[in-house]
Design an enzyme around this catalytic site. Sequence first.
Site, PDB file in Angstrom:
ATOM      1  N   GLN A  17       0.777  -1.240   0.000  1.00 42.70           N
ATOM      2  CA  GLN A  17       0.000   0.000   0.000  1.00 42.70           C
ATOM      3  C   GLN A  17       0.810   1.292   0.000  1.00 42.70           C
ATOM      4  O   GLN A  17       0.479   2.232  -0.729  1.00 42.70           O
ATOM      5  CB  GLN A  17      -0.958   0.013   1.205  1.00 42.70           C
ATOM      6  CG  GLN A  17      -1.894   1.193   1.186  1.00 42.70           C
ATOM      7  CD  GLN A  17      -2.849   1.260   2.366  1.00 42.70           C
ATOM      8  OE1 GLN A  17      -3.262   2.319   2.764  1.00 42.70           O
ATOM      9  NE2 GLN A  17      -3.230   0.129   2.937  1.00 42.70           N
ATOM     10  N   GLU A 141       1.591  -1.595   8.092  1.00 41.43           N
ATOM     11  CA  GLU A 141       0.743  -0.493   8.565  1.00 41.43           C
ATOM     12  C   GLU A 141       0.644  -0.328  10.090  1.00 41.43           C
ATOM     13  O   GLU A 141       1.056   0.679  10.657  1.00 41.43           O
ATOM     14  CB  GLU A 141      -0.666  -0.711   7.974  1.00 41.43           C
ATOM     15  CG  GLU A 141      -1.777   0.094   8.587  1.00 41.43           C
ATOM     16  CD  GLU A 141      -1.675   1.570   8.269  1.00 41.43           C
ATOM     17  OE1 GLU A 141      -1.524   1.912   7.097  1.00 41.43           O
ATOM     18  OE2 GLU A 141      -1.756   2.385   9.211  1.00 41.43           O
ATOM     19  N   ASP A 170       0.617   3.397   6.110  1.00 47.06           N
ATOM     20  CA  ASP A 170       0.822   3.108   4.684  1.00 47.06           C
ATOM     21  C   ASP A 170       0.548   4.305   3.780  1.00 47.06           C
ATOM     22  O   ASP A 170       1.454   4.940   3.263  1.00 47.06           O
ATOM     23  CB  ASP A 170      -0.082   1.946   4.260  1.00 47.06           C
ATOM     24  CG  ASP A 170       0.483   0.600   4.678  1.00 47.06           C
ATOM     25  OD1 ASP A 170       1.670   0.526   4.999  1.00 47.06           O
ATOM     26  OD2 ASP A 170      -0.279  -0.374   4.670  1.00 47.06           O
ATOM     27  N   GLY A 250      -6.786  19.287  19.513  1.00 49.08           N
ATOM     28  CA  GLY A 250      -6.104  20.545  19.205  1.00 49.08           C
ATOM     29  C   GLY A 250      -6.028  21.448  20.414  1.00 49.08           C
ATOM     30  O   GLY A 250      -5.131  21.347  21.236  1.00 49.08           O
ATOM     31  N   GLY A 251      -6.993  22.342  20.559  1.00 49.41           N
ATOM     32  CA  GLY A 251      -7.008  23.235  21.711  1.00 49.41           C
ATOM     33  C   GLY A 251      -8.432  23.406  22.207  1.00 49.41           C
ATOM     34  O   GLY A 251      -8.665  23.975  23.264  1.00 49.41           O
TER      35      GLY A 251
END
Length: 421
Positions: A17, A141, A170, A250-251
Amino acid sequence: MTKALDGIKIIDMTHVQAGPACTQMLGFFGADVIKVELPGAGDVTRGWLRDIEGKDSLYFTMFNGNKRSITLNTKTPDGKEILEKLIKSADILVENFAPGAMDRMGFSWERIHNELNPRLIMASVKGYAEGHANESYKVFENVAQCSGGAAATTGFWDGPPLVSGAALGDSNSGMHLCIGILAALQQRHNTGKGQKVAVAMQEAVLNLARIKLRDQQRLELTGRLDEYPHGELGIPLGDSTPRGGNAGGGGQPGWMLKCKGAWDGSDPDDYVYFTLQANAWDKICTRINKPEWVTDPEYNTFEARRDKQLKIFAYVESLLKNMDKHEVTKWAAEYDIPCGPVMSMKELAYDPSLRKLKTIVEVEHKDRGGKYLTISSPIKFSGMDIDVRPAPLLGEHTDEVLKELGYSDADITRIRGNKAL
Ligand code: CAO
């Protein structure tokens, strides 16, 4: 309409892959991708989890569109000569064999660059980078998801590490390689020289786990990770970025919320991801019928909400018992709240927008007896249309490519007799 990579010739010595995803993308962009496969066998994925007896699998067809296929045993004298000619005529060679396989075949980077074609860009995916303590190891993978930090940070704090359904090891490595190849092509415009481009799957995964390395540093510096639910639940954080369940990475805090079908058990995918974006707080409060929280010092700052996020999410979830995920998404979007449905693969396969955008496309295959679904380029261009062509049969273009290299019909018959094709 012309294509970005018109005239670029790629020798595709990839399998499984990571490499095939890269060369398929370059094929979407217009490169002439010639996949070199072992006679009689080909890319091992041709036979993986077949859905039609004796036919190329969907694994193979979905990663090898827009390519030509030749069979070539590169360990025979004829095979080596043909590969040399290919290298001399090509712009790029991409491979993702086990470490050292190209050297053992007699095609080291040094030989390719110094003897055969100094303009050629040689691009490789390996599990670990050259110089890494594990550089000689084979990797698939999910192994890369573990080595690159994704698995340790995915899942719930009271469960084992989890791998993702997305191919972070992959296809993600293949996309990183694609970026590297395009940069090397641009550099070749200036220098006239090719170079070696290498991507380690571990590093491609780590690159996507950047936020988790951020959290490691925050943890070491402050001992706190306020957007994780650990504080609220009284679970110790430990000394390494923990698994945060569905906490926002994130935040902005977020969580997965049940909608109607998940509440009544009729649809296991009826969930939305709901975000408590700090600057949308006023609108969120209005939407969820808690206008008093806008000014309540117990709720109106991120710090104040830190120890009650799960309670807020549970309250929002309780409002969603009579709406499905699409209705909830619209309900939230009306107040600019970042929120989205958990799309099942079935929904994505038939999604009218993705079909209209030609992101999910149907491709006719000459041997499978009908069409198969695949994913086109997620990158769209104003000056280039992407046409997805079906994956080639094993060796479908062997004669055609050999003739382009100057071999006659008689040569091809002789070489085939030598078992090199
Ligand atoms: N002619 C002659 N020999 C060929 C050939 C051809 N056309 N194509 C492949 N071969 C040979 C290779 O030269 C190699 O021979 P040697 O071992 O004698 O050098 C052999 O076939 C098998 O190659 P391999 O070791 O790469 O294959 P594998 O199935 O044992 O391992 C994988 C597969 C993916 C674990 C390994 O290739 C790897 O670690 N690759 C790098 C990381 C990577 O890309 N992994 C992700 C793949 S997608 O999940």
